[in-house]
Design a protein around this motif. Structure first.
Motif, mmCIF file in Angstrom:
data_model
loop_
_atom_site.group_PDB
_atom_site.id
_atom_site.type_symbol
_atom_site.label_atom_id
_atom_site.label_comp_id
_atom_site.label_asym_id
_atom_site.label_seq_id
_atom_site.Cartn_x
_atom_site.Cartn_y
_atom_site.Cartn_z
ATOM 1 N N LEU A 89 -0.134 21.418 38.998
ATOM 2 C CA LEU A 89 0.370 20.161 38.658
ATOM 3 C C LEU A 89 1.747 19.747 39.740
ATOM 4 O O LEU A 89 1.803 18.836 40.592
ATOM 5 C CB LEU A 89 1.000 19.856 37.451
ATOM 6 C CG LEU A 89 1.734 18.367 37.005
ATOM 7 C CD1 LEU A 89 0.940 17.524 37.385
ATOM 8 C CD2 LEU A 89 1.901 18.804 35.415
ATOM 9 N N GLY A 90 2.450 20.887 39.965
ATOM 10 C CA GLY A 90 3.539 20.962 40.881
ATOM 11 C C GLY A 90 3.305 20.690 41.999
ATOM 12 O O GLY A 90 3.683 19.965 43.061
ATOM 13 N N ALA A 91 2.157 21.536 42.802
ATOM 14 C CA ALA A 91 1.730 21.376 43.939
ATOM 15 C C ALA A 91 1.122 19.962 44.251
ATOM 16 O O ALA A 91 1.241 19.608 45.278
ATOM 17 C CB ALA A 91 0.637 22.552 43.994
ATOM 18 N N TYR A 92 0.344 19.411 43.225
ATOM 19 C CA TYR A 92 -0.182 18.404 43.651
ATOM 20 C C TYR A 92 1.150 17.008 43.754
ATOM 21 O O TYR A 92 0.754 16.294 44.813
ATOM 22 C CB TYR A 92 -1.032 17.727 42.271
ATOM 23 C CG TYR A 92 -1.438 16.296 42.434
ATOM 24 C CD1 TYR A 92 -2.399 16.277 43.386
ATOM 25 C CD2 TYR A 92 -0.762 15.246 41.992
ATOM 26 C CE1 TYR A 92 -2.855 14.627 43.521
ATOM 27 C CE2 TYR A 92 -1.205 13.898 42.353
ATOM 28 C CZ TYR A 92 -2.133 13.495 42.882
ATOM 29 O OH TYR A 92 -2.584 12.216 43.364
ATOM 30 N N GLN A 108 11.683 18.155 45.504
ATOM 31 C CA GLN A 108 12.737 18.748 44.692
ATOM 32 C C GLN A 108 12.724 18.391 43.335
ATOM 33 O O GLN A 108 12.800 19.081 42.297
ATOM 34 C CB GLN A 108 14.114 18.525 45.320
ATOM 35 C CG GLN A 108 14.505 19.297 46.521
ATOM 36 C CD GLN A 108 14.256 20.823 46.389
ATOM 37 O OE1 GLN A 108 14.335 21.393 45.626
ATOM 38 N NE2 GLN A 108 13.812 21.369 47.422
ATOM 39 N N VAL A 109 12.183 17.037 43.141
ATOM 40 C CA VAL A 109 11.970 16.644 41.781
ATOM 41 C C VAL A 109 10.604 17.134 41.182
ATOM 42 O O VAL A 109 10.723 17.780 40.025
ATOM 43 C CB VAL A 109 11.898 14.880 41.840
ATOM 44 C CG1 VAL A 109 11.234 14.448 40.606
ATOM 45 C CG2 VAL A 109 13.036 14.361 42.440
ATOM 46 N N ALA A 110 9.710 17.404 42.054
ATOM 47 C CA ALA A 110 8.529 18.073 41.499
ATOM 48 C C ALA A 110 8.866 19.319 40.997
ATOM 49 O O ALA A 110 8.243 19.791 39.980
ATOM 50 C CB ALA A 110 7.342 17.868 42.645
ATOM 51 N N ILE A 111 9.705 20.021 41.974
ATOM 52 C CA ILE A 111 9.841 21.475 41.484
ATOM 53 C C ILE A 111 10.614 21.499 40.231
ATOM 54 O O ILE A 111 10.523 22.289 39.394
ATOM 55 C CB ILE A 111 10.595 22.196 42.708
ATOM 56 C CG1 ILE A 111 9.776 22.431 43.830
ATOM 57 C CG2 ILE A 111 11.229 23.450 42.401
ATOM 58 C CD1 ILE A 111 10.255 22.929 45.162
ATOM 59 N N SER A 112 11.715 20.740 40.081
ATOM 60 C CA SER A 112 12.474 20.719 38.781
ATOM 61 C C SER A 112 11.697 20.252 37.626
ATOM 62 O O SER A 112 11.891 20.930 36.744
ATOM 63 C CB SER A 112 13.648 19.554 39.136
ATOM 64 O OG SER A 112 14.260 19.357 37.781
ATOM 65 N N VAL A 117 7.198 29.953 44.037
ATOM 66 C CA VAL A 117 5.846 29.561 44.670
ATOM 67 C C VAL A 117 6.020 28.285 45.043
ATOM 68 O O VAL A 117 5.708 27.864 46.239
ATOM 69 C CB VAL A 117 4.733 29.890 43.761
ATOM 70 C CG1 VAL A 117 3.341 29.018 44.340
ATOM 71 C CG2 VAL A 117 4.449 31.256 43.426
ATOM 72 N N LEU A 118 6.491 27.299 44.488
ATOM 73 C CA LEU A 118 6.686 26.025 44.638
ATOM 74 C C LEU A 118 7.416 25.514 45.615
ATOM 75 O O LEU A 118 7.472 24.830 46.661
ATOM 76 C CB LEU A 118 6.880 25.029 43.368
ATOM 77 C CG LEU A 118 5.541 24.850 42.435
ATOM 78 C CD1 LEU A 118 6.200 23.952 41.356
ATOM 79 C CD2 LEU A 118 4.520 24.286 43.084
ATOM 80 N N ASP A 119 8.602 26.488 45.707
ATOM 81 C CA ASP A 119 9.716 26.305 46.936
ATOM 82 C C ASP A 119 8.965 26.671 47.812
ATOM 83 O O ASP A 119 9.422 26.030 49.162
ATOM 84 C CB ASP A 119 10.765 27.128 46.398
ATOM 85 C CG ASP A 119 12.146 26.950 47.631
ATOM 86 O OD1 ASP A 119 12.304 25.819 47.738
ATOM 87 O OD2 ASP A 119 12.627 27.757 48.241
#
Length: 145
Positions: free
Chosen positions: A91-94, A104-108, A129-131
């Protein structure tokens, strides 16, 4: 509680539930998924549309997302990750790669999901990973192969 129910975060939680389910069982058809989303978001169209876009987009690009996550998740095979972590990452990667959500919002938001639904080490792992994905997406030369 009603105010919290109207947030994008709640929409992400619902999408995570559906991604988790799809990972373990047969995928629901789109109409059934949308009905579930609508019921959980109390019919709020903007949030329902947001959640449906996240779900549909993540599922449609899952193979591509999985390939990128596999490349960036050092020492972890995707299939060996806890189901929750794997789907928070998807989900974060998408959101980082394909949606209009700032990285940064997606990662948070992914970290919030990981803290709530994942294991003790999930937030740190997912953040790493997301960073890396965000940095790579922003500047492909910033992450070594």
């Amino acid at each position: 509680m009603i105010a919290r129910m109207s947030t994008r975060r709640r929409a992400r939680e619902i999408v995570l539930q559906l991604l988790y389910e799809a990972d373990l069982n047969d995928w629901r058809d789109a109409a059934t998924s949308r009905k579930f989303i609508r019921s959980r978001l109390q019919g709020r169209k903007v949030l329902t549309d947001f959640a449906a876009e996240l779900l549909d987009g993540t599922m449609a690009r899952r193979d591509d997302i999985d390939a990128k996550l596999t490349k960036l998740s050092t020492n972890w095979a995707l299939h060996r990750m806890p189901v929750t972590d794997r789907n928070v990452l998807r989900l974060g990667a998408y959101e980082i790669l394909y949606s209009g959500t700032p990285g940064q919002v997606a990662i948070s938001e992914a970290l919030t999901l990981a803290k709530r639904y994942g294991g003790e080490n999930s937030p740190r792992f997912i953040n790493g990973v997301l960073d890396r994905l965000f940095k790579y997406h922003s500047n492909p030369e910033s992450v070594s192969s």
